[in-house]
Design a protein around this motif. Structure first.
Motif, PDB file in Angstrom:
ATOM      1  N   SER A 140       2.208  -3.181  -1.690  1.00 13.51           N
ATOM      2  CA  SER A 140       2.441  -3.052  -0.242  1.00 13.51           C
ATOM      3  C   SER A 140       3.440  -4.083   0.249  1.00 13.51           C
ATOM      4  O   SER A 140       3.636  -5.129  -0.371  1.00 13.51           O
ATOM      5  CB  SER A 140       1.124  -3.263   0.512  1.00 13.51           C
ATOM      6  OG  SER A 140       1.357  -3.285   1.913  1.00 13.51           O
ATOM      7  N   ALA A 141       4.013  -3.777   1.407  1.00 14.51           N
ATOM      8  CA  ALA A 141       4.801  -4.763   2.133  1.00 14.51           C
ATOM      9  C   ALA A 141       3.867  -5.777   2.794  1.00 14.51           C
ATOM     10  O   ALA A 141       2.742  -5.445   3.195  1.00 14.51           O
ATOM     11  CB  ALA A 141       5.651  -4.084   3.200  1.00 14.51           C
ATOM     12  N   LEU A 190      11.042   5.129  -7.868  1.00 13.62           N
ATOM     13  CA  LEU A 190       9.949   4.321  -7.301  1.00 13.62           C
ATOM     14  C   LEU A 190       9.665   4.840  -5.897  1.00 13.62           C
ATOM     15  O   LEU A 190      10.603   5.254  -5.204  1.00 13.62           O
ATOM     16  CB  LEU A 190      10.322   2.859  -7.068  1.00 13.62           C
ATOM     17  CG  LEU A 190      10.789   1.860  -8.087  1.00 13.62           C
ATOM     18  CD1 LEU A 190      12.223   2.114  -8.482  1.00 13.62           C
ATOM     19  CD2 LEU A 190      10.658   0.474  -7.499  1.00 13.62           C
ATOM     20  N   VAL A 191       8.418   4.776  -5.491  1.00 15.77           N
ATOM     21  CA  VAL A 191       8.084   4.978  -4.073  1.00 15.77           C
ATOM     22  C   VAL A 191       7.976   3.585  -3.470  1.00 15.77           C
ATOM     23  O   VAL A 191       7.120   2.796  -3.871  1.00 15.77           O
ATOM     24  CB  VAL A 191       6.767   5.760  -3.918  1.00 15.77           C
ATOM     25  CG1 VAL A 191       6.289   5.731  -2.473  1.00 15.77           C
ATOM     26  CG2 VAL A 191       6.950   7.200  -4.387  1.00 15.77           C
ATOM     27  N   THR A 192       8.854   3.282  -2.515  1.00 15.60           N
ATOM     28  CA  THR A 192       8.977   1.885  -2.085  1.00 15.60           C
ATOM     29  C   THR A 192       8.366   1.564  -0.722  1.00 15.60           C
ATOM     30  O   THR A 192       8.080   0.411  -0.435  1.00 15.60           O
ATOM     31  CB  THR A 192      10.462   1.465  -2.032  1.00 15.60           C
ATOM     32  OG1 THR A 192      11.182   2.449  -1.272  1.00 15.60           O
ATOM     33  CG2 THR A 192      11.047   1.352  -3.430  1.00 15.60           C
ATOM     34  N   GLU A 193       8.177   2.564   0.173  1.00 10.40           N
ATOM     35  CA  GLU A 193       7.787   2.223   1.555  1.00 10.40           C
ATOM     36  C   GLU A 193       6.901   3.304   2.169  1.00 10.40           C
ATOM     37  O   GLU A 193       7.112   3.725   3.312  1.00 10.40           O
ATOM     38  CB  GLU A 193       9.041   2.032   2.423  1.00 10.40           C
ATOM     39  CG  GLU A 193      10.044   1.032   1.865  1.00 10.40           C
ATOM     40  CD  GLU A 193      11.247   0.787   2.782  1.00 10.40           C
ATOM     41  OE1 GLU A 193      11.243   1.207   3.951  1.00 10.40           O
ATOM     42  OE2 GLU A 193      12.212   0.168   2.300  1.00 10.40           O
ATOM     43  N   LEU A 194       5.895   3.751   1.455  1.00 10.04           N
ATOM     44  CA  LEU A 194       5.105   4.896   1.910  1.00 10.04           C
ATOM     45  C   LEU A 194       4.331   4.627   3.211  1.00 10.04           C
ATOM     46  O   LEU A 194       3.619   3.619   3.328  1.00 10.04           O
ATOM     47  CB  LEU A 194       4.109   5.280   0.798  1.00 10.04           C
ATOM     48  CG  LEU A 194       3.115   6.377   1.113  1.00 10.04           C
ATOM     49  CD1 LEU A 194       3.815   7.722   1.337  1.00 10.04           C
ATOM     50  CD2 LEU A 194       2.091   6.518  -0.027  1.00 10.04           C
ATOM     51  N   GLY A 198       3.079  -1.546   4.376  1.00 10.45           N
ATOM     52  CA  GLY A 198       1.927  -2.073   5.112  1.00 10.45           C
ATOM     53  C   GLY A 198       0.681  -1.278   4.770  1.00 10.45           C
ATOM     54  O   GLY A 198       0.747  -0.098   4.451  1.00 10.45           O
ATOM     55  N   LEU A 199      -0.464  -1.958   4.862  1.00 10.62           N
ATOM     56  CA  LEU A 199      -1.733  -1.321   4.470  1.00 10.62           C
ATOM     57  C   LEU A 199      -2.652  -1.057   5.644  1.00 10.62           C
ATOM     58  O   LEU A 199      -3.697  -0.444   5.466  1.00 10.62           O
ATOM     59  CB  LEU A 199      -2.480  -2.223   3.472  1.00 10.62           C
ATOM     60  CG  LEU A 199      -2.022  -2.225   2.018  1.00 10.62           C
ATOM     61  CD1 LEU A 199      -3.004  -3.038   1.184  1.00 10.62           C
ATOM     62  CD2 LEU A 199      -1.886  -0.816   1.468  1.00 10.62           C
ATOM     63  N   SER A 243       1.303  -1.771  11.498  1.00  9.71           N
ATOM     64  CA  SER A 243       2.394  -0.914  11.021  1.00  9.71           C
ATOM     65  C   SER A 243       3.573  -0.924  11.997  1.00  9.71           C
ATOM     66  O   SER A 243       3.398  -0.878  13.216  1.00  9.71           O
ATOM     67  CB  SER A 243       1.888   0.514  10.833  1.00  9.71           C
ATOM     68  OG  SER A 243       2.995   1.375  10.635  1.00  9.71           O
ATOM     69  N   TRP A 244       4.772  -0.900  11.430  1.00 10.13           N
ATOM     70  CA  TRP A 244       5.999  -0.864  12.238  1.00 10.13           C
ATOM     71  C   TRP A 244       6.172   0.468  12.968  1.00 10.13           C
ATOM     72  O   TRP A 244       6.956   0.569  13.902  1.00 10.13           O
ATOM     73  CB  TRP A 244       7.215  -1.110  11.324  1.00 10.13           C
ATOM     74  CG  TRP A 244       7.563   0.065  10.463  1.00 10.13           C
ATOM     75  CD1 TRP A 244       6.756   0.682   9.538  1.00 10.13           C
ATOM     76  CD2 TRP A 244       8.798   0.793  10.456  1.00 10.13           C
ATOM     77  NE1 TRP A 244       7.427   1.731   8.949  1.00 10.13           N
ATOM     78  CE2 TRP A 244       8.675   1.829   9.494  1.00 10.13           C
ATOM     79  CE3 TRP A 244       9.998   0.661  11.157  1.00 10.13           C
ATOM     80  CZ2 TRP A 244       9.709   2.730   9.233  1.00 10.13           C
ATOM     81  CZ3 TRP A 244      11.019   1.562  10.888  1.00 10.13           C
ATOM     82  CH2 TRP A 244      10.871   2.581   9.949  1.00 10.13           C
TER      83      TRP A 244
END
Ligand code: XIL
Length: 381
Positions: A47-48, A287-291, A333-334, A339-340
Motif C-alpha cells: 500500500s501507499a 504490476l498493479v501500483t495504485e489500486l 491507501g488502505l 483516501s485521496w
C-alpha cells in the motif's frame, strides 16, 4: 481514533463478526494477511503510506492506527507523495530527504519492502514551480540533462539497494489523445522521448539491481482507448530504441460504471485482455501500483455499494492477475478515512467515497475479502 486489532481487521475476510476488544496487534504479519496470502502464489501485497507529524489523524506511518493496519496486511509499501519532485526538490540545488527517509526507516524496521514513486512525473502540472519557470541558459539541452540525471543519480545513489523497484517515469501520456506531454525539460532536451529515455538509462546505470517501471493510469473503463493506445506506442518506442524499461505499472484507479457489475465487466474485459496481451508480448512485466475504486453509478446504500466495489475489484483482479509476470499488487491507501479520492472526485450525491479495503473506522470491507479471494485464486508464479 478507534483502537483496532488484528482480529477486527481480519473479521471481514472470514465473515466472522468480532465484537469487543481483542489483544493488541503483534508486529509480525498474521498468516492470514493479504501479503501472506499473496506470497502463497509467489506475489506480494502492499500500500501507499504518507508522512505526517507523530499521532496526526492521517494515512501515515506516524499514525499508530494506520501503521498497524499496514504492518498487519502488507509486505511492501510506497510513499504516496514524499519521493515526488514537488516534495523532494524545494529548489534547483536542494534535496529534502527527511520525510522520505522517515518512511523508509519505519518500513525497514517492520521488514516492509519499499517501491520508489516516482523519479519523473512528466507533466508541467506536477513539476515544482521553479522547474516550470527554470532558465536553462545558453545550452538548454546540457542543462536540462544535467538537472534530470543529477536528480536520479542523487536519489538512487542515496537509497542504493534499499529500494528494489522504481516508477522511473509516471504518466507521460495525454489520456485524451495518447500524445506525449511536453514540459520545460522536454522542450530543452529536444522532445519527450529523449527525456524519458534519459531517465531510464540514468536509472539503469545508477541502480542496476532495480526493476524500472513506466507507470500510468490507462484503465479498462470506457474513455481509455486513446490512453491505452498511446501507452502501447510509448512502450513500443522504448523497445525499438533499446530503452531499459522492465515493467508497466498499472495504477488501477478503477471506476464502477453502474450497478450491473457483470454487464460492465462483460463489456470491458475483451479490450483489457487485448491491451495486456500486447504489453506482455513486448516482454514487459506487469504490476498493479495504485489500486482503489471510485464507486460511480452505485447506490448510496453502503452494503450495496461495498458489494459492487468488491465484485468489480474481484473481476478486475481475476483477469489482471491471470498474467503471470504480475507479482506485486499495491493499493493507493488502505483506509477510506485517508483516501485521496474524496478530494479528487467526490460523489455527486455527496455520500462519502468508500474507495479502499477498510472503512473510516478501520473495519474491513467486502473489497478486502475480494482481494484475498483474487490472490487465493491466482496461479502460482
Ligand atoms: C496523488 C496523491 O494521492 C495525492 O495526495 C496528491 O495530492 C496527488 O497525487 N497517480 C499517481 C499518484 O501516480 O502519485 C497520485 O497520487 C494519484 C494518481
Amino acid at each position: 481514533m478507534d483502537r483496532i486489532t488484528r482480529r477486527d481487521m481480519l473479521a471481514g475476510a472470514t465473515g466472522a463478526a468480532v465484537a469487543g476488544i481483542a489483544a493488541p496487534l503483534a508486529a509480525a504479519p498474521s498468516p492470514e494477511s493479504l501479503d501472506a496470502i499473496a506470497r502463497t502464489r509467489g506475489m506480494r501485497f502492499g500500500s501507499a503510506v504518507n508522512w505526517s507529524a507523530p499521532g496526526a489523524d492521517a494515512g501515515s506511518f506516524a499514525n499508530p492506527a494506520y501503521a498497524r493496519l499496514v504492518e498487519a496486511e502488507c509486505g511492501l509499501i510506497v510513499a504516496e507523495n514524499e519521493m515526488k519532485w514537488q516534495r523532494l526538490r524545494p529548489t534547483p540545488t536542494a534535496f529534502a530527504f527527511e520525510r522520505f527517509d522517515a518512511i523508509l526507516g519505519w518500513a525497514e524496521r517492520h521488514a516492509l519492502a519499499v517501491r520508489g514513486h516516482n523519479l519523473l512525473w512528466h507533466q508541467p502540472k506536477w513539476f515544482p514551480q521553479w522547474l516550470n519557470d527554470y532558465d536553462f541558459g545558453a545550452r538548454p539541452r546540457v542543462e536540462a540533462e544535467r538537472l534530470l540525471t543529477t536528480h536520479i543519480q542523487t536519489v538512487l545513489g542515496r537509497y542504493g539497494t534499499r529500494i528494489g523497484s522504481y516508477d522511473v517515469v509516471n504518466e507521460a501520456v495525454r489520456p485524451a489523445d495518447g500524445v506525449l506531454y511536453d514540459t520545460a525539460l522536454s522542450r530543452a532536451t529536444g522532445g519527450p522521448e529523449p527525456t524519458l529515455d534519459l531517465a531510464f538509462h540514468t536509472a539503469r546505470t545508477a541502480a542496476p539491481h532495480a526493476q524500472l517501471v513506466y507507470n500510468d493510469y490507462m484503465s479498462w473503463e470506457p474513455g481509455n482507448a486513446a490512453h491505452r493506445a498511446g501507452v502501447l506506442r510509448l512502450l513500443e518506442g522504448f523497445r525499438r530504441r533499446g530503452t531499459p524499461v522492465d515493467a508497466l505499472g498499472i495504477q488501477s484507479h478503477l471506476v464502477t460504471q453502474g450497478p450491473d457489475i457483470g454487464a460492465t465487466v462483460g463489456r470491458q474485459q475483451g479490450e483489457w485482455r487485448h491491451f495486456l496481451d500486447a504489453v506482455t508480448q513486448m516482454g514487459y512485466a506487469l504490476l498493479v501500483t495504485e489500486l482503489d475504486v471510485r464507486d460511480n453509478g452505485l447506490p448510496a446504500d453502503i452494503a450495496m455499494r461495498d458489494q459492487g466495489v468488491a465484485d468489480y475489484t474481484r473481476a478486475y483482479l481475476d483477469l489482471t492477475l491471470s498474467y503471470r509476470s504480475l507479482r506485486d499488487v499495491l493499493c493507493w491507501g488502505l483506509c477510506d478515512r485517508y483516501s485521496w479520492i474524496e478530494g479528487f472526485e467526490p460523489r455527486r450525491d455527496g455520500a462519502r467515497r468508500r474507495p479502499t479495503l477498510y472503512d473510516d473506522r478501520f473495519r474491513p470491507k467486502p473489497m478486502r475479502a475480494a482481494v484475498a479471494a483474487a490472490f487465493a485464486g491466482a496461479s502460482m508464479r
